[in-house]
Design a protein around this motif. Structure first.
Motif, PDB file in Angstrom:
ATOM      1  N   GLN A 167      -0.931  15.123  -5.476  1.00  0.00           N
ATOM      2  CA  GLN A 167      -1.560  14.592  -3.990  1.00  0.00           C
ATOM      3  C   GLN A 167      -1.248  13.365  -3.607  1.00  0.00           C
ATOM      4  OE1 GLN A 167      -2.731  17.689  -2.880  1.00  0.00           O
ATOM      5  NE2 GLN A 167      -4.429  16.468  -2.023  1.00  0.00           N
ATOM      6  N   GLN A 168      -1.124  12.585  -4.452  1.00  0.00           N
ATOM      7  CA  GLN A 168      -0.570  11.101  -4.447  1.00  0.00           C
ATOM      8  C   GLN A 168       0.850  11.268  -3.859  1.00  0.00           C
ATOM      9  OE1 GLN A 168      -1.578   8.666  -7.678  1.00  0.00           O
ATOM     10  NE2 GLN A 168      -0.343   6.888  -6.710  1.00  0.00           N
ATOM     11  N   ALA A 169       1.723  12.136  -4.688  1.00  0.00           N
ATOM     12  CA  ALA A 169       3.047  12.257  -4.032  1.00  0.00           C
ATOM     13  C   ALA A 169       3.227  12.900  -2.763  1.00  0.00           C
ATOM     14  CB  ALA A 169       3.736  13.273  -5.288  1.00  0.00           C
ATOM     15  N   ARG A 170       2.300  13.776  -2.514  1.00  0.00           N
ATOM     16  CA  ARG A 170       2.382  14.369  -1.032  1.00  0.00           C
ATOM     17  C   ARG A 170       1.823  13.211  -0.200  1.00  0.00           C
ATOM     18  NH1 ARG A 170      -0.860  19.640  -0.702  1.00  0.00           N
ATOM     19  NH2 ARG A 170       1.262  20.321  -1.786  1.00  0.00           N
ATOM     20  N   MET A 171       1.021  12.280  -0.467  1.00  0.00           N
ATOM     21  CA  MET A 171       0.668  11.159   0.651  1.00  0.00           C
ATOM     22  C   MET A 171       1.911  10.236   0.613  1.00  0.00           C
ATOM     23  SD  MET A 171      -2.191  11.619   1.503  1.00  0.00           S
ATOM     24  CE  MET A 171      -2.861  10.150   2.370  1.00  0.00           C
ATOM     25  N   ALA A 172       2.308  10.213  -0.665  1.00  0.00           N
ATOM     26  CA  ALA A 172       3.883   9.128  -0.356  1.00  0.00           C
ATOM     27  C   ALA A 172       4.793   9.644   0.082  1.00  0.00           C
ATOM     28  CB  ALA A 172       4.113   8.885  -2.017  1.00  0.00           C
ATOM     29  N   SER A 173       4.987  10.988   0.084  1.00  0.00           N
ATOM     30  CA  SER A 173       6.063  11.561   0.982  1.00  0.00           C
ATOM     31  C   SER A 173       5.742  11.702   2.239  1.00  0.00           C
ATOM     32  CB  SER A 173       6.676  13.070   0.346  1.00  0.00           C
ATOM     33  OG  SER A 173       5.558  13.681   0.061  1.00  0.00           O
ATOM     34  N   MET A 174       4.370  12.063   2.763  1.00  0.00           N
ATOM     35  CA  MET A 174       3.904  11.701   4.190  1.00  0.00           C
ATOM     36  C   MET A 174       4.489  10.243   4.650  1.00  0.00           C
ATOM     37  SD  MET A 174       0.462  14.013   4.042  1.00  0.00           S
ATOM     38  CE  MET A 174      -0.270  13.280   5.341  1.00  0.00           C
ATOM     39  N   GLY A 175       4.064   9.459   3.798  1.00  0.00           N
ATOM     40  CA  GLY A 175       4.174   7.863   4.256  1.00  0.00           C
ATOM     41  C   GLY A 175       5.817   7.915   4.396  1.00  0.00           C
ATOM     42  N   GLU A 227       7.823   9.668 -17.061  1.00  0.00           N
ATOM     43  CA  GLU A 227       6.585   9.691 -17.229  1.00  0.00           C
ATOM     44  C   GLU A 227       5.940   8.942 -16.084  1.00  0.00           C
ATOM     45  OE1 GLU A 227       5.707   7.583 -20.857  1.00  0.00           O
ATOM     46  OE2 GLU A 227       7.030   8.959 -21.908  1.00  0.00           O
ATOM     47  N   PRO A 228       4.834   9.420 -15.836  1.00  0.00           N
ATOM     48  CA  PRO A 228       4.060   9.009 -14.524  1.00  0.00           C
ATOM     49  C   PRO A 228       3.807   7.396 -14.454  1.00  0.00           C
ATOM     50  CG  PRO A 228       2.606  10.380 -15.890  1.00  0.00           C
ATOM     51  CD  PRO A 228       3.741  10.221 -16.517  1.00  0.00           C
ATOM     52  N   TYR A 229       4.174   6.988 -13.394  1.00  0.00           N
ATOM     53  CA  TYR A 229       3.505   5.315 -13.075  1.00  0.00           C
ATOM     54  C   TYR A 229       4.732   4.288 -13.743  1.00  0.00           C
ATOM     55  CZ  TYR A 229      -0.878   7.647 -11.749  1.00  0.00           C
ATOM     56  OH  TYR A 229      -1.605   8.455 -11.024  1.00  0.00           O
ATOM     57  N   VAL A 230       5.921   5.141 -14.015  1.00  0.00           N
ATOM     58  CA  VAL A 230       6.926   4.038 -14.428  1.00  0.00           C
ATOM     59  C   VAL A 230       7.726   3.813 -13.324  1.00  0.00           C
ATOM     60  CG1 VAL A 230       9.137   3.982 -16.057  1.00  0.00           C
ATOM     61  CG2 VAL A 230       6.812   5.031 -16.866  1.00  0.00           C
ATOM     62  N   THR A 231       7.722   2.321 -13.047  1.00  0.00           N
ATOM     63  CA  THR A 231       8.515   1.970 -11.905  1.00  0.00           C
ATOM     64  C   THR A 231       8.820   0.630 -11.871  1.00  0.00           C
ATOM     65  OG1 THR A 231       8.165   1.396  -9.488  1.00  0.00           O
ATOM     66  CG2 THR A 231       6.149   0.924 -10.575  1.00  0.00           C
ATOM     67  N   GLY A 232      10.245   0.292 -11.461  1.00  0.00           N
ATOM     68  CA  GLY A 232      11.112  -0.765 -11.413  1.00  0.00           C
ATOM     69  C   GLY A 232      10.621  -1.580 -10.240  1.00  0.00           C
ATOM     70  N   ARG A 233      10.070  -0.754  -9.168  1.00  0.00           N
ATOM     71  CA  ARG A 233       9.859  -1.449  -7.859  1.00  0.00           C
ATOM     72  C   ARG A 233       8.408  -1.585  -7.454  1.00  0.00           C
ATOM     73  NH1 ARG A 233      10.924   1.579  -3.918  1.00  0.00           N
ATOM     74  NH2 ARG A 233      10.381   3.510  -4.582  1.00  0.00           N
ATOM     75  N   ARG A 234       7.432  -2.073  -8.550  1.00  0.00           N
ATOM     76  CA  ARG A 234       6.170  -2.190  -8.186  1.00  0.00           C
ATOM     77  C   ARG A 234       5.770  -3.171  -6.964  1.00  0.00           C
ATOM     78  NH1 ARG A 234       2.709   0.225 -11.252  1.00  0.00           N
ATOM     79  NH2 ARG A 234       4.107   0.118 -13.214  1.00  0.00           N
ATOM     80  N   GLU A 235       6.439  -4.246  -6.808  1.00  0.00           N
ATOM     81  CA  GLU A 235       6.438  -5.212  -5.802  1.00  0.00           C
ATOM     82  C   GLU A 235       6.789  -4.637  -4.379  1.00  0.00           C
ATOM     83  OE1 GLU A 235       9.427  -6.053  -7.756  1.00  0.00           O
ATOM     84  OE2 GLU A 235       7.965  -5.805  -9.248  1.00  0.00           O
ATOM     85  N   SER A 236       7.834  -3.864  -4.346  1.00  0.00           N
ATOM     86  CA  SER A 236       8.079  -3.312  -3.180  1.00  0.00           C
ATOM     87  C   SER A 236       7.461  -1.975  -3.014  1.00  0.00           C
ATOM     88  CB  SER A 236       9.757  -3.118  -3.030  1.00  0.00           C
ATOM     89  OG  SER A 236      10.247  -2.278  -4.159  1.00  0.00           O
ATOM     90  N   GLY A 237       6.340  -1.706  -3.492  1.00  0.00           N
ATOM     91  CA  GLY A 237       5.645  -0.298  -3.211  1.00  0.00           C
ATOM     92  C   GLY A 237       6.044   0.840  -4.047  1.00  0.00           C
ATOM     93  N   GLY A 238       6.797   0.828  -5.024  1.00  0.00           N
ATOM     94  CA  GLY A 238       7.020   2.091  -5.868  1.00  0.00           C
ATOM     95  C   GLY A 238       5.974   2.346  -6.537  1.00  0.00           C
ATOM     96  N   THR A 239       5.515   3.606  -6.706  1.00  0.00           N
ATOM     97  CA  THR A 239       4.509   4.047  -7.534  1.00  0.00           C
ATOM     98  C   THR A 239       4.785   4.640  -8.778  1.00  0.00           C
ATOM     99  OG1 THR A 239       4.481   6.386  -6.340  1.00  0.00           O
ATOM    100  CG2 THR A 239       2.926   4.727  -5.253  1.00  0.00           C
ATOM    101  N   GLY A 240       5.903   5.048  -8.955  1.00  0.00           N
ATOM    102  CA  GLY A 240       6.510   5.785 -10.153  1.00  0.00           C
ATOM    103  C   GLY A 240       6.137   6.962 -10.382  1.00  0.00           C
ATOM    104  N   VAL A 241       5.919   7.778  -9.044  1.00  0.00           N
ATOM    105  CA  VAL A 241       5.614   9.268  -9.323  1.00  0.00           C
ATOM    106  C   VAL A 241       6.798  10.052  -8.977  1.00  0.00           C
ATOM    107  CG1 VAL A 241       4.132  10.778  -8.103  1.00  0.00           C
ATOM    108  CG2 VAL A 241       3.143   8.641  -8.788  1.00  0.00           C
ATOM    109  N   GLY A 242       7.775   9.503  -8.257  1.00  0.00           N
ATOM    110  CA  GLY A 242       8.881  10.320  -7.796  1.00  0.00           C
ATOM    111  C   GLY A 242       9.550  11.125  -8.812  1.00  0.00           C
TER     112      GLY A 242
END
Ligand SMILES: Nc1ncnc2c1ncn2[C@@H]1O[C@H](COP(=O)(O)OP(=O)(O)OP(=O)(O)O)[C@@H](O)[C@H]1O
Ligand SMILES: [Mg+2]
Length: 387
Positions: free
Chosen positions: A158-166, A337-352
């Motif tokens: 769902q979160q990924a879907r919201m993110a892709s809607m964004g 793995e979920p929530y692994v992101t190198g872009r947390r400050e710029s809004g990355g969720t690590g779900v992609g």
């Protein structure tokens, strides 16, 4: 000094006294059995009938003395005894057979031995009620954990879907930037031509037609996006090359904005695979988005995403590589793995990439892996052939 007793001395001593010696030994054995924490039950098996003829102290305590001289059915019920008796008859030993007696769980082990006209069964019962309870609790905990995980996966989808809607809104904004500017131009044209007295019917019609064409183009963009993000309900055979083209098409305006060039090298026109075309496009889109995110930070040109599709025997290999500097090596081992992101400050969720892997592995039965090469990142997808 006293000499040690030899076997021969002992034999001399007990000769003629064997019966008494055996009796003493038996009594000792029973005394020891009375001390054991397990319940011990001895059963005589005379053709056609069986009876409990001895129980140790623990067995008497657990099951009651009244069982002495009774049929073993009375102890554990006919069906459990039938099962144990049959197995003993076949194999002469049983081990850890679970039997429930008055709400408690026991593990029965035992042996069957033969006399001349009768048989003799010795059973040892271990109370495993607590153990079984613990197992039951563990089983419940595990299924709860699985349920939570499923729920979590669903939430993440769902979160990924919201993110892709964004992101979709972002793509549409990119796609609309130009036609909106053109529309503004048309309105200005109309205004100035009116001010200069040049607005005749044919000019007005021409501008209205231009405006309508732009509106049509803009609403088609929305339809394209809506179709693109609609999940497929059933697995089907589809053209992988076509799905990739659609993913590139969706982000093309945003790629143009960053002056990113997409190089495609497809060794054939069509590559068929089984699965869900829209989800697959979404998986590729996630890779392209990541490459775009990396390339948008790159201060120099060229900025390139290269997509290669080729056959690997009867299977298909897809490579999505970029020259955006590569993946942070610290992230490589946990990248999918979920929530692994190198872009947390710029809004990355690590779900992609997590979603991408789910789609490739679960929906397409394929594999995906990431690596760094000299100037950037490379994702390799392997899809098994159809049929
Ligand atoms: N092509 C790439 N080049 C460099 N780093 C990458 C690339 N692809 C992925 N990464 C790194 O892997 C991380 C995880 O990617 P992932 O797509 O899972 O999450 P994200 O992009 O951070 O957030 P989102 O959930 O919005 O996609 C990124 O944050 C980035 O640090
Ligand atoms: Mg991403």
């Amino acid at each position: 000094m006293r000499a040690l007793l030899t076997n021969r001395d002992i034999f001399q001593h007990v000769k003629g006294n064997v019966a008494r010696m055996l009796e003493i030994k038996l009594r000792h054995a029973k005394e020891i059995m009375d001390l054991l924490p397990e319940a011990i039950i001895e059963i005589f098996d005379i053709p056609g009938q069986q009876a409990i003829h001895w129980m140790n102290r623990r067995a008497q305590l657990l099951f009651g003395k009244a069982l002495l001289n009774q049929h073993p059915d009375r102890l554990m019920g006919a069906s459990a005894w039938g099962r144990l008796y049959r197995e003993l008859g076949e194999r002469e030993v049983i081990q850890n057979n679970l039997v429930t007696i008055r709400g408690k769980s026991f593990e029965f082990s035992g042996t069957l031995s033969h006399n001349i006209n009768s048989r003799y069964i010795k059973l040892i019962a271990k109370d495993v009620t607590e153990h079984e309870e613990a197992k039951k609790i563990l089983r419940e905990e595990i299924s709860e954990e699985i349920r939570l995980r499923r729920e979590n996966e669903y939430l993440m989808m769902q979160q990924a879907r919201m993110a892709s809607m964004g992101e979709t809104v972002g793509y549409i904004a990119h796609q609309w930037r130009q036609p909106l500017a053109q529309m503004g131009g048309i309105l200005m044209n109309l205004e100035s031509s009116y001010l200069f007295g040049e607005l005749d019917k044919s000019y007005l019609t021409e501008k209205i037609e231009q405006g309508n064409a732009l509106i049509k183009y803009m609403s088609r963009t929305i339809d394209d996006f809506r179709l693109f993000f609609q999940p497929n309900r059933e697995s089907e055979t589809f053209d992988v090359a076509d799905s990739i083209q659609r993913a590139v098409q969706i982000v093309s305006a945003s790629l143009n904005y960053y002056h990113i060039e997409v190089k495609r090298a497809f060794t054939r026109e069509r590559f068929f695979a089984a699965g869900y075309p829209n989800e697959f496009s979404q998986a590729i889109l996630n890779l392209i988005n990541n490459a775009r995110d990396a390339l948008s930070q790159k201060p120099t040109y060229p900025k390139t995403i290269s997509i290669t599709v080729k056959e690997l025997g009867s299977d298909t290999e897809i490579l999505v590589c970029d020259d955006g500097g590569g993946i942070d090596p610290q992230l490589l081992s946990t990248l999918f793995e979920p929530y692994v992101t190198g872009r947390r400050e710029s809004g990355g969720t690590g779900v992609g990439l997590y979603i991408t892997r789910l789609i490739i592995e679960q929906k397409m039965k394929g594999k995906i892996e990431a690596s760094n090469r000299a100037d950037g990142a490379c994702f390799r997808i392997f899809l098994p052939s159809v049929g």
